[in-house]
Design a protein around this motif. Structure first.
Motif, PDB file in Angstrom:
ATOM      1  N   THR A   1      -3.256   2.848 -24.078  1.00  0.00           N
ATOM      2  CA  THR A   1      -4.665   2.711 -23.718  1.00  0.00           C
ATOM      3  C   THR A   1      -4.907   1.617 -22.664  1.00  0.00           C
ATOM      4  O   THR A   1      -4.206   0.612 -22.628  1.00  0.00           O
ATOM      5  N   SER A   2      -5.928   1.826 -21.846  1.00  0.00           N
ATOM      6  CA  SER A   2      -6.286   0.832 -20.830  1.00  0.00           C
ATOM      7  C   SER A   2      -6.924  -0.393 -21.470  1.00  0.00           C
ATOM      8  O   SER A   2      -7.162  -1.384 -20.810  1.00  0.00           O
ATOM      9  N   LYS A   3      -7.207  -0.318 -22.790  1.00  0.00           N
ATOM     10  CA  LYS A   3      -7.778  -1.478 -23.459  1.00  0.00           C
ATOM     11  C   LYS A   3      -6.716  -2.534 -23.728  1.00  0.00           C
ATOM     12  O   LYS A   3      -7.038  -3.680 -24.001  1.00  0.00           O
TER      13      LYS A   3
ATOM     14  N   GLN B   1      -3.862  -3.680 -18.308  1.00  0.00           N
ATOM     15  CA  GLN B   1      -4.835  -4.317 -17.420  1.00  0.00           C
ATOM     16  C   GLN B   1      -4.120  -5.225 -16.424  1.00  0.00           C
ATOM     17  O   GLN B   1      -4.443  -5.251 -15.237  1.00  0.00           O
TER      18      GLN B   1
ATOM     19  N   PRO C   1      -4.303   8.735 -23.935  1.00  0.00           N
ATOM     20  CA  PRO C   1      -3.510   7.511 -24.086  1.00  0.00           C
ATOM     21  C   PRO C   1      -3.348   7.081 -25.545  1.00  0.00           C
ATOM     22  O   PRO C   1      -4.205   7.354 -26.376  1.00  0.00           O
TER      23      PRO C   1
ATOM     24  N   ILE D   1     -10.188  -3.629 -15.139  1.00  0.00           N
ATOM     25  CA  ILE D   1     -10.825  -2.881 -16.236  1.00  0.00           C
ATOM     26  C   ILE D   1     -11.902  -1.961 -15.695  1.00  0.00           C
ATOM     27  O   ILE D   1     -11.992  -0.786 -16.061  1.00  0.00           O
TER      28      ILE D   1
ATOM     29  N   LYS E   1      -8.810   6.046 -20.418  1.00  0.00           N
ATOM     30  CA  LYS E   1      -9.371   5.606 -21.697  1.00  0.00           C
ATOM     31  C   LYS E   1      -8.563   4.472 -22.290  1.00  0.00           C
ATOM     32  O   LYS E   1      -7.373   4.544 -22.370  1.00  0.00           O
TER      33      LYS E   1
END
Lengths: 333, 553
Positions: free
Chosen positions: A159-161, A166, A196, A324, A333
């Motif tokens: 995940t991009s979280k 990042q 993701p 982000i 996501k």
């Protein structure tokens, strides 16, 4: 009613008591997990007799706590993962510059804050892992090239979280600019085989099962998974060898601006960067030592030599918010 | 009549007169309620105060690219979870609470057990079983090599799993409502010729409404505040966006703005729920009578049995089995540590639950005595903390606490004393945070129970000279025992499962089982997380079993 009053009084007394138990030799707030840091503190205590008190938690929450505690903070040392988090802690003014010849000698300059407010303690390489049965290493070249049409429905990402992604995107922004990076991220998203994953390990397992063929992960997750199940058809690829080099992140630490035990904190930090501690620090989690004098764990060494990105890791922090927003726009996501 | 419409009863008992009878003499009660509401509302107000430091750039990015999707995703969750938990909770509560069928005794307590399993544990266990590399899909691919991969990481997958975790809230509340409902009303309905089904829908269900509603409000708030489960599924909700704005973009202000939007949504939900039942007054009629259960016959008893068995399997047996298998795989050599973590977990839960229920009782009692708009808003504000993500709430508590500390210490230093801060990083502050977070969980069941005590009881006690604390201690508390206990145990187990506040606020040396689970799951090491998860479930089973024992008395 009496009970209620008694309970309240007890609670207050317990609170006062627990606060008075603050005095310790060094107090660490750590975003690095307990099982990846406690063995080192134990070793340090055994060697020097200095006690290390710590709590672990999420980087952002610990940071907010140190900020709120202000001049009365009990934290002497703040340990966290990811250069972006370290950069941000420094920007928030909770870390004080350290002048230490030992740290300057032990830690290469691109893994340190240019203003010496924090140092890296272990290096985490974020690289490409592929399914040996479906991909030959010649097909692979760079992170950017994972957006090419031939990887359509074959790419898996976390995940991009997650801050590691990042920072990866931030480093590409620092290198190539925003517009170019946005195109690259969009091309990755277009190539995704499934949504993701929440963890690197899950992405790796999916590559092994054939849900996708390649994934971008930190090497230690690969190491951990293979330790558990050596039969998995996975192998590591070092990308960008002819260009920018493999994306390098750090876990690291800084002494807090309001540290009560500043000297002790610096000493602990210096010890953590020494060859005595570095091997253990890195091998606990199969990472790479920052200290160039120290060899990595044999399992890690077997993955081969590679050229790492020499960019100063503090750039990741500078471009993190940008990264982000860009990933949001690209639908990652 | 067990269900009174207050508009109809106006002629019999004028509202002004009624309120007069109930007015408490001592203003101390109002001071207590006011203080509680103020303390609970403080973190919310701190968070909302960030609205005045707008981060225009980030906020416009969020509204343009993120907010729409978040609202949609969150709406999908609520739209699936509320009906699922309502059907499962009320249905099973009715079966075990009012009917008789084979296995009823076992299921009536066994169906509460899933309450001991935190939602984030459900999430990683179910993902472990059903994702691409889990045993189920592996088996399917072994039989049909060309089978497609199935991705369960979507709104429906998350909703199903969260419903397994949340249905016990509705089940507990509705079951205790059905059990304590007077038989007379139901029998009257039957003698009037209603079928059992009709009697259920026309009489039993409406009578249980405040309980069911209270359970559903808790489910709604839990859903909105959940971070662990949705992030394991990488399903974006308000909570995940709040975390991202804060930890990723380093903008506590944007995070607070998103939280405020969330807070407003919950307020609207609370007001709607209360409006919906404000015209009714619920009172208990007749004595509860457990011996006259509705005997299910023929196929119906097997339908009842299998629905209970299926729920028990999915929500308890299967996840426990998987956790134990994982735990055995990765068994830790140093198991004694978990004893300490378990003890910490239990102690925190016990102290937190006691204080929370005391607060909930005071609040509900005062509200009962003067249900004016002011008290209504005070209780709404006081219970809002439940819907905020734990970390956001923790920051809202920490900032004023640290400020108070620094002011006191600074003042004492100026006077020449050498003071150390005593609030921040203390056990007391963390427990206060638990109380604020879980007041809603306790308040819901205490308040519903109080609503069922007939006004005439209070009036009678009053004419006999019982007022204030005597009224509370001698009349209300004994009558409320079940409600209080249900509330206390809900809170106790909730605190033991709680993760973000514990992570952020615990003093040195107060690690809990939830903290350990976080440390492993956040590294993707689910097998290692299994051991503390099993320990947490074991610790949680003690109060849950106590709860069911008490309820059946």
């Amino acid at each position: 009613m009496k009970k209620l009053i008694t309970l309240t009084i007890t609670a207050i007394m317990v609170a006062v008591w627990s606060a008075s138990a603050f005095a310790a030799d060094v107090v660490v707030y750590s975003a690095r997990k307990e099982h990846l840091i406690k063995p080192l503190f134990d070793a340090y205590t055994a060697e020097t007799g200095v006690k290390v008190k710590y709590i672990t938690g999420k980087a952002g929450a610990l940071l907010e706590r140190i900020k709120a505690e202000g001049a009365n903070t009990s934290a002497d040392l703040f340990i966290t993962v990811d250069a972006g988090n370290l950069w941000h802690a420094a920007e928030e003014g909770i870390l004080a510059p350290i002048n230490s010849d030992i740290l300057e000698k032990n830690v290469p300059s691109h893994l340190r804050d240019p203003q010496n407010r924090w140092v890296g303690l272990s290096v985490r390489a974020r690289t490409i892992v592929y399914n040996k049965e479906k991909v030959s290493p010649e097909e692979l070249s760079t992170y950017e090239a994972l957006g090419e049409a031939k990887w359509n429905k074959r790419l898996l990402l976390r995940t991009s979280k997650k801050v590691y992604n990042q920072s990866l995107v931030a480093s590409i922004i620092a290198d190539k600019g925003e517009a170019e990076t946005e195109k690259i991220v969009k091309s990755w998203v277009a190539n995704l085989s499934v949504a993701p994953f929440s963890s690197d390990t899950k992405a790796l397992e999916a590559v092994a099962a054939g849900v996708g063929d390649v994934a971008v992960v930190n090497t230690y997750y690969f190491g951990r998974l293979l330790k558990k199940n050596p039969a998995l058809p996975l192998d590591i690829f070092w990308p960008n060898q002819k260009t920018s080099g493999v994306h390098m992140n750090v876990s690291g630490a800084g002494v807090t601006a309001n540290a009560k035990n500043k000297k002790e904190a610096v000493k602990l930090l210096e010890w953590l960067s020494s060859d005595k501690a570095q091997g253990k620090f890195a091998s606990l989690n199969m990472e790479y030592p920052v200290n160039p004098e120290v060899k990595p764990d044999p399992i890690v060494e077997a993955w081969g030599e590679f050229k790492g990105n020499p960019m100063n890791v503090s750039k990741y922090g500078e471009y993190q918010a940008e990264a982000i927003k860009l990933m949001d726009r690209a639908g990652y996501k | 009549m067990s269900l009174k419409n207050s508009r109809n009863s106006v002629g019999i008992r004028p509202p002004a007169f009624r309120r007069n009878i109930f007015r408490l003499k001592s203003p101390a009660w109002f001071a207590i309620a006011g203080a509680l509401a103020a303390a609970s509302a403080t973190p919310l107000l701190v968070i909302m105060s960030y609205l005045f430091s707008p981060q225009q750039e980030i906020w416009s990015h969020l509204t343009e690219n993120v907010l729409g999707g978040l609202i949609f995703n969150t709406a999908v969750l609520l739209a699936c979870i509320l009906p699922l938990t309502a059907i499962a909770g009320v249905g099973l509560g009715w079966l075990t609470g009012a009917c008789d069928f084979p296995g009823r005794k076992f299921f009536s307590w066994a169906l509460v057990l899933p309450f001991a399993i935190p939602p984030y544990v459900f999430a990683f266990v179910y993902l472990g079983i059903f994702d691409f590399t889990g045993p189920v899909q592996s088996l399917i691919r072994n039989i049909f090599p060309s089978a497609e991969f199935i991705d369960i990481r979507n709104g429906f997958g998350v909703s199903t799993i969260l419903s397994l975790a949340f249905y016990p809230y509705v089940y507990l509340m509705s079951r205790s409502a059905f059990m304590t409902q007077g038989r007379t009303a139901l029998e009257a309905a039957r003698t009037l010729g209603h079928s059992p089904a009709k009697a259920f829908f026309k009489v039993a269900l409406p009578m249980a409404r405040p309980f069911i509603a209270a359970g559903l409000v808790l489910v709604c708030m839990e859903t909105l505040a959940d971070f662990g489960a949705v992030s394991i599924f990488n399903y974006d909700t308000f909570t995940t966006a709040i975390y991202k704005a804060w930890f990723g973009m380093f903008s506590l202000a944007s995070a607070a703005q998103l939280s405020s939007v969330l807070g407003i949504i919950v307020l609207v939900a609370l007001v709607t729920e209360q409006k919906m039942r404000s015209r009714m007054r619920f009172t208990e009629a007749g004595r509860p009578n457990n011996t006259e259960r509705l005997k299910l016959s023929g196929p119906w008893k097997w339908v009842a049995f299998s629905s209970c068995a299926l729920m028990f399997f999915l929500a308890f047996a299967l996840p426990c089995f998987k956790l134990i298998m994982w735990g055995l795989e990765s068994i830790d050599s140093d198991l004694s540590r978990y004893l300490e973590y378990g003890l910490n977990t239990f102690l925190l839960g016990l102290v937190g639950a006691t204080l929370t229920i005391a607060a909930a009782l005071a609040l509900a009692f005062v509200k009962r005595n003067d249900a004016g708009p002011l008290m209504n808003w005070a209780t709404r504000l006081a219970t809002l903390g439940y819907a905020l993500p734990g970390t956001v709430l923790a920051v809202g508590i920490f900032i004023p606490a640290a400020w108070l500390d620094n002011t006191v210490v600074g003042g004492l230093k100026e006077l020449g004393f050498n003071a150390t801060p005593f609030i921040q990083g203390s056990l007391g502050l963390m427990i206060a945070a638990y109380c604020i977070r879980f007041l809603a969980a306790g308040f819901g069941s205490v308040d519903s129970a109080i609503q069922r005590i007939t006004p005439s009881i209070g009036e009678a006690a009053r004419t006999l000279g019982a007022t204030g604390t005597a009224l509370l201690g001698r009349i209300y508390i004994p009558m409320l025992r079940k409600g209080l206990l249900t509330g206390a145990i809900l809170v106790l187990v909730d605190i033991m499962k709680e993760m973000p506040i514990t992570l952020m606020m615990r003093p040195f040396g107060w690690d809990t089982l939830a903290v350990k689970i976080y440390e492993y799951t956040s590294e993707g090491e689910w097998e290692l997380a299994a051991t503390p998860a099993v320990a947490l479930i074991l610790v949680g089973l003690i109060p849950v079993l106590l709860l069911t024992k008490q309820m059946d008395k």
